[in-house]
Design an enzyme around this catalytic site. Structure first.
Site, short mmCIF file in Angstrom:
data_model
loop_
_atom_site.label_atom_id
_atom_site.label_comp_id
_atom_site.label_asym_id
_atom_site.label_seq_id
_atom_site.Cartn_x
_atom_site.Cartn_y
_atom_site.Cartn_z
N CYS A 189 45.97 34.42 39.84
CA CYS A 189 44.55 34.14 39.67
C CYS A 189 43.98 34.63 38.33
CB CYS A 189 43.77 34.72 40.84
SG CYS A 189 42.09 34.04 41.04
N LYS A 216 49.26 41.92 41.31
CA LYS A 216 48.28 41.42 40.34
C LYS A 216 47.84 42.54 39.40
CE LYS A 216 43.76 39.06 40.37
NZ LYS A 216 42.71 38.53 41.29
N GLU A 274 46.81 32.49 46.22
CA GLU A 274 46.42 33.90 46.30
C GLU A 274 45.80 34.18 47.67
OE1 GLU A 274 43.79 37.10 43.72
OE2 GLU A 274 43.11 35.03 43.84
#
Length: 284
Positions: free
Chosen positions: A156, A115, A43
Site C-alpha cells: 500500500c 509494511k 492489504e
C-alpha cells in the site's frame, strides 16, 4: 517458464477474519480455475477494523490466524503461489504487524514482509489516520523467488516511496507488488499514476490487488486492482470496487526488453546533494 498467469483478488474485508477467509477462498479458487499460477490478495485481507481496541480483540498470532490457516492448504490443493497481500497479526510487543506472506505450492511460507511506511495523515475530507499508533513498522525490504520470476514485496503506502522498488529491481526483481487498501479519495487521485510510475522507472511488472467499496467499519476504499507491464501499460484492471478477480499473462522477457530500451538501472550514478549558498549580492 518465462510466462505465467497472475491474478489479483479484490476484496471488501469486514471485521470477522473467518468470514473474510471464506470469501477470499471462493475467489482464489475461481482464479485458479481460470488458470492463475500466482494469486495475490490485498492489504489487510483478514480484517479491516478502525478501532484499535476492537482490532486487538479480533486478530491473533500468525499461527492461529484463520486466513493463513485457509491459505496454506489451499495453495497445496490448487498448486499455486499464493501471495497474501497482508494480514493484521499480533507483533508480540503490544502492537500489530501489517504482514504479507508468500506461500509456495507446497504450503510453506517462503517469505514474509512487514509494511515499512506508516500512513499518518489528516485528510481534507476530515478523515484521520495514525497507523503508527497501532502498527509496528518493518525494517527490511524483501525479494523472493517464484518458480518463474523474482518478486519484490511491498504494501500500500510503500508505493509512494520509490527507493524500496529500485532496491528490489537492483536485486533482480522482475515483478513488483503493491497490494493495498487505498482510500477512495487518494485512489482516485494517485492510484494509477503511482503504479505506472513504479513500473516505468524500474522496467518491471507491477501487480497490486486492492480492497474496494464501503466496509463494515465505515471506511471506503478505491478498488481498481490492476496489473501494469514494464512499459507502464495497464494490461488488466478491475474497473470497479466490487469483490472479484482479474488475470493477466506475465512474460518476464518483457522485463529484459524494457530494461534494454531504457537502461535506467544500469545508467544510475552515485551523487551527493548540496544546498547552494546564498550568492550574497553576487550576480551570475
Amino acid at each position: 517458464m518465462p510466462s505465467f498467469i497472475a491474478a489479483c483478488i479484490q476484496l471488501r474485508s469486514g471485521k470477522t477474519p473467518s468470514e473474510n477467509a471464506n470469501v477470499a477462498e471462493g475467489l482464489i479458487r475461481a482464479a485458479a480455475k481460470d488458470g492463475a499460477h500466482y494469486i495475490q490478495t490485498p492489504e489487510m485481507s483478514n480484517v479491516l477494523v478502525r478501532s484499535r481496541e476492537e482490532l486487538m480483540e479480533r486478530i491473533s498470532e500468525p499461527a492461529e490466524d484463520a486466513f493463513l490457516a485457509m491459505a496454506r492448504p489451499l495453495a497445496v490443493e490448487l498448486g499455486i503461489c499464493l501471495h497474501i497481500g497482508s494480514l493484521a497479526v499480533l507483533a508480540g510487543n503490544g502492537k500489530v504487524a501489517n504482514r504479507a506472506f508468500l506461500i509456495g505450492p507446497d504450503g510453506q511460507i517462503q517469505a514474509s514482509y512487514d509494511k515499512i511506511h506508516m500512513f499518518d495523515v489528516d485528510l481534507p475530507n476530515g478523515e484521520s489516520w495514525r497507523e503508527s499508533a497501532t502498527y509496528e513498522p518493518g525494517r527490511r525490504s524483501v525479494v523472493a523467488d517464484l518458480p518463474y520470476a523474482r518478486l519484490g514485496m511491498a504494501i500500500c503506502y510503500d508505493i509512494r516511496f520509490p527507493a524500496i522498488f529500485r532496491t528490489q529491481a537492483r536485486a533482480g526483481a522482475q515483478i513488483l507488488t503493491g497490494p493495498a487498501a487505498f482510500t477512495r479519495q487518494t485512489g482516485e487521485a494517485h492510484w494509477h499514476v503511482l503504479q505506472r510510475a513504479r513500473a516505468i522507472e524500474n522496467g518491471a511488472f507491477v501487480i497490486s490487488a486492492a480492497q474496494g467499496g464501503a466496509h463494515e467499519d465505515g471506511r471506503e476504499t478505491y478498488g481498481h486492482s490492476l496489473i501494469v507491464d514494464p512499459w507502464g501499460t495497464v494490461i488488466a484492471e478491475m474497473n470497479n470496487d466490487a469483490p472479484g478477480h482479474l488475470l493477466a499473462s506475465i512474460d518476464t522477457d518483457e522485463v529484459v526488453k524494457a530494461r534494454q530500451r531504457i537502461p535506467a538501472i544500469a545508467n544510475e550514478r552515485d551523487f551527493t546533494c548540496e544546498v547552494a549558498q546564498e550568492l550574497k549580492g553576487e550576480t551570475a
